[in-house]
Design a protein around this motif. Structure first.
Motif, PDB file in Angstrom:
ATOM      1  N   ALA A  32       0.827  -1.210   0.000  1.00 26.48           N
ATOM      2  CA  ALA A  32       0.000   0.000   0.000  1.00 26.48           C
ATOM      3  C   ALA A  32       0.861   1.260   0.000  1.00 26.48           C
ATOM      4  CB  ALA A  32      -0.923  -0.007   1.216  1.00 26.48           C
ATOM      5  N   VAL A  33       1.945   1.227   0.771  1.00 22.50           N
ATOM      6  CA  VAL A  33       2.851   2.384   0.833  1.00 22.50           C
ATOM      7  C   VAL A  33       3.504   2.607  -0.529  1.00 22.50           C
ATOM      8  CG1 VAL A  33       4.988   3.238   1.867  1.00 22.50           C
ATOM      9  CG2 VAL A  33       3.248   2.151   3.309  1.00 22.50           C
ATOM     10  N   ARG A  34       3.959   1.536  -1.123  1.00 23.93           N
ATOM     11  CA  ARG A  34       4.585   1.662  -2.446  1.00 23.93           C
ATOM     12  C   ARG A  34       3.581   2.162  -3.482  1.00 23.93           C
ATOM     13  NH1 ARG A  34       7.947  -3.264  -3.316  1.00 23.93           N
ATOM     14  NH2 ARG A  34       9.596  -1.981  -2.426  1.00 23.93           N
ATOM     15  N   ASP A  35       2.346   1.685  -3.379  1.00 27.77           N
ATOM     16  CA  ASP A  35       1.302   2.104  -4.312  1.00 27.77           C
ATOM     17  C   ASP A  35       1.016   3.596  -4.181  1.00 27.77           C
ATOM     18  OD1 ASP A  35      -0.451   1.414  -6.380  1.00 27.77           O
ATOM     19  OD2 ASP A  35      -2.143   1.179  -5.002  1.00 27.77           O
ATOM     20  N   ALA A  36       1.207   4.139  -2.971  1.00 30.53           N
ATOM     21  CA  ALA A  36       0.984   5.568  -2.743  1.00 30.53           C
ATOM     22  C   ALA A  36       2.192   6.416  -3.117  1.00 30.53           C
ATOM     23  CB  ALA A  36       0.616   5.796  -1.270  1.00 30.53           C
ATOM     24  N   GLY A  37       3.271   5.763  -3.567  1.00 30.13           N
ATOM     25  CA  GLY A  37       4.446   6.499  -4.034  1.00 30.13           C
ATOM     26  C   GLY A  37       5.471   6.797  -2.966  1.00 30.13           C
ATOM     27  N   THR A 123      -5.038   0.152   4.269  1.00 26.84           N
ATOM     28  CA  THR A 123      -5.841   1.195   3.629  1.00 26.84           C
ATOM     29  C   THR A 123      -5.740   2.511   4.378  1.00 26.84           C
ATOM     30  OG1 THR A 123      -7.803   0.512   4.870  1.00 26.84           O
ATOM     31  CG2 THR A 123      -7.483  -0.471   2.708  1.00 26.84           C
ATOM     32  N   SER A 124      -5.703   2.441   5.707  1.00 23.83           N
ATOM     33  CA  SER A 124      -5.609   3.656   6.506  1.00 23.83           C
ATOM     34  C   SER A 124      -4.321   4.420   6.210  1.00 23.83           C
ATOM     35  CB  SER A 124      -5.696   3.298   7.992  1.00 23.83           C
ATOM     36  OG  SER A 124      -5.734   4.451   8.791  1.00 23.83           O
ATOM     37  N   VAL A 125      -3.199   3.671   6.147  1.00 24.59           N
ATOM     38  CA  VAL A 125      -1.912   4.302   5.860  1.00 24.59           C
ATOM     39  C   VAL A 125      -1.863   4.800   4.415  1.00 24.59           C
ATOM     40  CG1 VAL A 125       0.568   3.898   5.670  1.00 24.59           C
ATOM     41  CG2 VAL A 125      -0.689   2.998   7.644  1.00 24.59           C
ATOM     42  N   HIS A 126      -2.349   3.985   3.495  1.00 24.79           N
ATOM     43  CA  HIS A 126      -2.355   4.404   2.082  1.00 24.79           C
ATOM     44  C   HIS A 126      -3.110   5.709   1.909  1.00 24.79           C
ATOM     45  CE1 HIS A 126      -4.215   4.620  -1.931  1.00 24.79           C
ATOM     46  NE2 HIS A 126      -3.070   4.123  -2.368  1.00 24.79           N
ATOM     47  N   ASP A 127      -4.298   5.782   2.510  1.00 27.44           N
ATOM     48  CA  ASP A 127      -5.121   6.979   2.326  1.00 27.44           C
ATOM     49  C   ASP A 127      -4.512   8.194   3.007  1.00 27.44           C
ATOM     50  OD1 ASP A 127      -6.741   5.268   0.952  1.00 27.44           O
ATOM     51  OD2 ASP A 127      -8.324   5.185   2.471  1.00 27.44           O
ATOM     52  N   PHE A 128      -3.846   7.972   4.133  1.00 24.61           N
ATOM     53  CA  PHE A 128      -3.166   9.086   4.796  1.00 24.61           C
ATOM     54  C   PHE A 128      -2.048   9.622   3.908  1.00 24.61           C
ATOM     55  CE2 PHE A 128       0.405  10.570   7.409  1.00 24.61           C
ATOM     56  CZ  PHE A 128      -0.197  11.644   8.044  1.00 24.61           C
ATOM     57  N   LEU A 129      -1.269   8.727   3.323  1.00 26.84           N
ATOM     58  CA  LEU A 129      -0.178   9.164   2.451  1.00 26.84           C
ATOM     59  C   LEU A 129      -0.700   9.826   1.184  1.00 26.84           C
ATOM     60  CD1 LEU A 129       2.186   6.049   2.771  1.00 26.84           C
ATOM     61  CD2 LEU A 129       2.540   8.317   3.779  1.00 26.84           C
ATOM     62  N   ALA A 130      -1.854   9.381   0.707  1.00 26.66           N
ATOM     63  CA  ALA A 130      -2.397   9.925  -0.544  1.00 26.66           C
ATOM     64  C   ALA A 130      -3.200  11.197  -0.342  1.00 26.66           C
ATOM     65  CB  ALA A 130      -3.270   8.861  -1.222  1.00 26.66           C
ATOM     66  N   THR A 131      -3.897  11.323   0.803  1.00 24.11           N
ATOM     67  CA  THR A 131      -4.828  12.448   0.985  1.00 24.11           C
ATOM     68  C   THR A 131      -4.598  13.248   2.257  1.00 24.11           C
ATOM     69  OG1 THR A 131      -6.490  11.175   2.223  1.00 24.11           O
ATOM     70  CG2 THR A 131      -6.572  11.045  -0.189  1.00 24.11           C
ATOM     71  N   GLY A 132      -3.806  12.682   3.196  1.00 20.13           N
ATOM     72  CA  GLY A 132      -3.602  13.349   4.474  1.00 20.13           C
ATOM     73  C   GLY A 132      -4.638  12.987   5.525  1.00 20.13           C
ATOM     74  N   ASP A 133      -5.590  12.113   5.187  1.00 23.79           N
ATOM     75  CA  ASP A 133      -6.637  11.705   6.133  1.00 23.79           C
ATOM     76  C   ASP A 133      -6.497  10.231   6.489  1.00 23.79           C
ATOM     77  OD1 ASP A 133      -7.878  14.229   6.145  1.00 23.79           O
ATOM     78  OD2 ASP A 133      -9.032  13.729   4.336  1.00 23.79           O
ATOM     79  N   TRP A 134      -6.635   9.955   7.804  1.00 28.05           N
ATOM     80  CA  TRP A 134      -6.681   8.562   8.258  1.00 28.05           C
ATOM     81  C   TRP A 134      -8.099   8.041   8.044  1.00 28.05           C
ATOM     82  CZ3 TRP A 134      -2.052   6.642   9.332  1.00 28.05           C
ATOM     83  CH2 TRP A 134      -1.065   7.469   9.862  1.00 28.05           C
ATOM     84  N   ASP A 138     -12.174  -1.130   4.638  1.00 27.00           N
ATOM     85  CA  ASP A 138     -11.538  -2.368   4.207  1.00 27.00           C
ATOM     86  C   ASP A 138     -10.978  -2.181   2.810  1.00 27.00           C
ATOM     87  OD1 ASP A 138     -12.243  -3.686   6.556  1.00 27.00           O
ATOM     88  OD2 ASP A 138     -14.151  -4.380   5.734  1.00 27.00           O
ATOM     89  N   ARG A 139      -9.886  -2.869   2.550  1.00 24.66           N
ATOM     90  CA  ARG A 139      -9.314  -2.820   1.211  1.00 24.66           C
ATOM     91  C   ARG A 139     -10.278  -3.457   0.205  1.00 24.66           C
ATOM     92  NH1 ARG A 139      -6.909  -7.414   3.572  1.00 24.66           N
ATOM     93  NH2 ARG A 139      -5.578  -6.109   4.867  1.00 24.66           N
ATOM     94  N   THR A 140     -10.262  -2.964  -1.009  1.00 27.65           N
ATOM     95  CA  THR A 140     -11.040  -3.587  -2.075  1.00 27.65           C
ATOM     96  C   THR A 140     -10.336  -4.865  -2.514  1.00 27.65           C
ATOM     97  OG1 THR A 140      -9.883  -2.454  -3.865  1.00 27.65           O
ATOM     98  CG2 THR A 140     -11.767  -1.302  -2.857  1.00 27.65           C
ATOM     99  N   MET A 141     -11.044  -5.700  -3.231  1.00 28.12           N
ATOM    100  CA  MET A 141     -10.423  -6.934  -3.717  1.00 28.12           C
ATOM    101  C   MET A 141      -9.270  -6.621  -4.662  1.00 28.12           C
ATOM    102  SD  MET A 141     -10.536 -10.145  -3.199  1.00 28.12           S
ATOM    103  CE  MET A 141     -12.154 -10.321  -2.431  1.00 28.12           C
ATOM    104  N   GLU A 142      -9.440  -5.588  -5.464  1.00 28.61           N
ATOM    105  CA  GLU A 142      -8.366  -5.216  -6.393  1.00 28.61           C
ATOM    106  C   GLU A 142      -7.142  -4.727  -5.624  1.00 28.61           C
ATOM    107  OE1 GLU A 142      -5.819  -2.930  -8.911  1.00 28.61           O
ATOM    108  OE2 GLU A 142      -7.063  -2.050  -7.332  1.00 28.61           O
ATOM    109  N   GLU A 143      -7.355  -3.939  -4.568  1.00 35.67           N
ATOM    110  CA  GLU A 143      -6.235  -3.504  -3.732  1.00 35.67           C
ATOM    111  C   GLU A 143      -5.595  -4.692  -3.037  1.00 35.67           C
ATOM    112  OE1 GLU A 143      -7.604   1.010  -2.342  1.00 35.67           O
ATOM    113  OE2 GLU A 143      -8.386  -0.746  -1.263  1.00 35.67           O
TER     114      GLU A 143
END
Length: 541
Positions: A32-37, A123-134, A138-143
């Protein structure tokens, strides 16, 4: 930004991550972290205890000993350690894993954190890195499938890589018994309606892990082996067994990782076997054909007391569980190449449940004695007290009765069962030596619930060797290296040979080297003893 992933290890009903296992939690998080760059650094709690620093911009602590047991090496992170590392880290901090998801904590534990992931940590960490919000989702099946691939290379940073590391694989989340709310104490129905990963996603993850060097795998991230991609999900607490999907999964894994050494499972629902015996037998035969020897299906009987079964909405009664044990014995009892039966059931008992009485323990013992009387094999019996994760439980006041029951099982059942399943003279292949206490060296085969093997002498660690079983404890065996090089072995090691002892060992040491067996026999005072140990020996020059 660099995320520090502190793996505090998880131990929950359908996921395990205490060394030599690595759970999916840190792998998905890395993906997830890598996916967020962004980048990540992985460290285990045991490495931190040894002085490894936590260097990064953001800290994620994975914790979750929901059903803690006894561990040979690694030890899950403690609450004190969680608070300490979160409090001293300079940067945002998030707590995740089953301990957080099921809110099995008090306020003091989470006070140092900026966020607590009440759903999936990745997902919580990914979204924080991508948007700044915790976020709490749940992760999607694709994620799920994408992050499993993107984070797979984290295994190379685990101290046990490449061996004895065992990679825990998820096939699903949740329990098919969600329709009737499941067992009173179990967290699995709290995930809601089960979600099954497609075969293609699991196989792609295994292929990537194998390319990276993983050779040991366990299908532990599932509430029940037989429920994978179940037919008629939601129509019953025992939906149909999807033999085709199970076949595709097992064949796909073996094709994706042709060099794998271990493919094991964990949980199996005996109620599914009894409800669908024909399909269950097909699935079991597939598991024997495509899995590896020493495999175990853990059966959650929990109690042989029908009153406790009814009061706690348990999934199987004693009679049906006994029938499931018979079926698994019929199919999986043959000994495999590593010296262990190919596939056996395990049994779980839980004490402290509503409706439990002193008579409950008598019924449990009677059930186990019936197994012995019928000549049935089980690999292990796990006894534990209920934990108030899903709900609070009124104390039964039967702690002394539980202790007596546990002692009776260990002394009157476990030792005899172990003698039958792994008799004296059994050769256990590829035992990995991990730990030394005093002058005893301990090791295990790689796999699910491996038997603990003690060599009663000092032996070099972190290597594989074959062992001949010479004695039995309650839950472990004593063994010696095979072949046993009598010309170079230590006095203590020679004394550990059956019927040798210290005096004969001293005589052997004085008389060696031996060109062969004939000279060794002449050095002993008893031909019968020499005959007994002769098959164990080697005579290196």
């Amino acid at each position: 930004m660099k995320l520090v992933i502190l793996d505090g290890y998880v131990d929950e009903p359908s996921n395990f991550g205490v060394p030599p296992y690595i759970s999916p939690y840190p792998r998905y998080l890395a993906g997830a972290v890598r996916d967020a760059g962004h980048s990540w650094a992985y460290v285990t709690i045991d490495q931190v205890r040894a002085g490894h620093p936590l260097k990064g911009d953001l800290l994620a602590i994975i914790s979750g000993p929901i059903v803690p047991g006894k561990y040979l090496r690694g030890l899950p992170i403690s609450e004190r350690e969680i608070v300490h590392h979160a409090s001293t880290f300079d940067g945002p901090r998030v707590l995740g894993g089953p301990l957080a998801r099921f809110r099995y904590y008090d306020d003091a534990l989470v006070e140092p954190f900026d966020a607590v992931a009440l759903r999936d940590l990745d997902t919580s960490v990914h979204d924080f890195l991508a948007t700044g919000d915790w976020t709490q989702r749940d992760r999607t099946m694709e994620e799920w499938d994408r992050w499993a691939l993107l984070g797979a290379d984290l295994i190379r940073d685990h101290p046990d890589f490449p061996e004895p590391l065992t990679v825990e694989l998820d096939t699903s989340k949740g329990c098919v018994r969600y329709v009737n709310k499941g067992c009173s104490f179990c967290i699995e129905p709290m995930y809601g309606k089960p979600r099954f990963r497609p075969v293609a996603g699991v196989v792609a993850e295994v292929r990537r892990l194998a390319e990276l060097g993983a050779v040991n795998f366990r299908l532990g991230g599932q509430a029940d082996f037989f429920s994978y991609d179940a037919v008629g999900l939601g129509s019953s607490a025992t939906p149909g067994i999807n033999v085709a999907s199970i076949r595709d999964l097992l064949v796909g894994i073996r094709t994706a990782a042709p060099g794998l050494k271990v493919l094991h499972t964990d949980n199996g629902d005996p109620a599914m076997i009894v409800a669908h015996p024909g399909e269950a037998i097909e699935a079991l035969r597939l598991l024997v054909a495509h899995g590896t020897p020493g495999n175990v299906l853990s059966f959650g009987l929990e109690t042989a007391d029908p009153a406790v079964t009814d009061a706690n909405n348990l999934n199987v009664d004693a009679d049906d569980c006994l029938e499931a044990i018979r079926i698994v014995n019929d199919i999986g009892r043959a000994r495999g190449a590593n010296g262990m039966p190919t596939l056996l059931p395990g049994l779980n008992f839980v004490a402290g449940l509503p409706a439990e009485t002193e008579g409950t323990f008598a019924l449990n013992l009677a059930f186990l004695r019936r197994l012995l009387a019928e000549g049935l094999w089980v690999r292990r019996v796990n006894l534990r007290q209920v934990r108030p994760v899903r709900r609070e439980f009124e104390p039964t006041g039967l702690h002394a009765e539980f202790r007596r029951f546990k002692e009776a099982v260990r002394t009157g059942f476990d030792h005899e069962m172990l003698r039958r399943v792994i008799p004296e003279g059994t050769v256990l292949r590829d035992v990995f030596l991990e730990l030394r206490q005093g002058h005893v060296t301990y090791g295990r085969q790689i796999g699910t619930y491996p038997i603990l093997v003690g060599l009663p002498y000092d032996a070099p660690l972190n290597r594989f060797l074959d062992v001949t079983v010479v004695d039995h404890g309650q839950r472990s065996v004593t063994g010696i290296e095979r072949p046993f090089d009598v010309n170079h072995a230590s006095l203590r090691a020679i004394a550990a040979l059956p019927e040798i002892g210290a005096k004969r060992a001293a005589r052997i040491v004085r008389a060696r080297p031996f060109p062969g067996l004939e000279e060794f026999v002449r050095a002993l005072d008893d031909p019968a003893v020499a005959e007994r140990v002769a098959p164990l020996l080697g005579f290196a020059s």
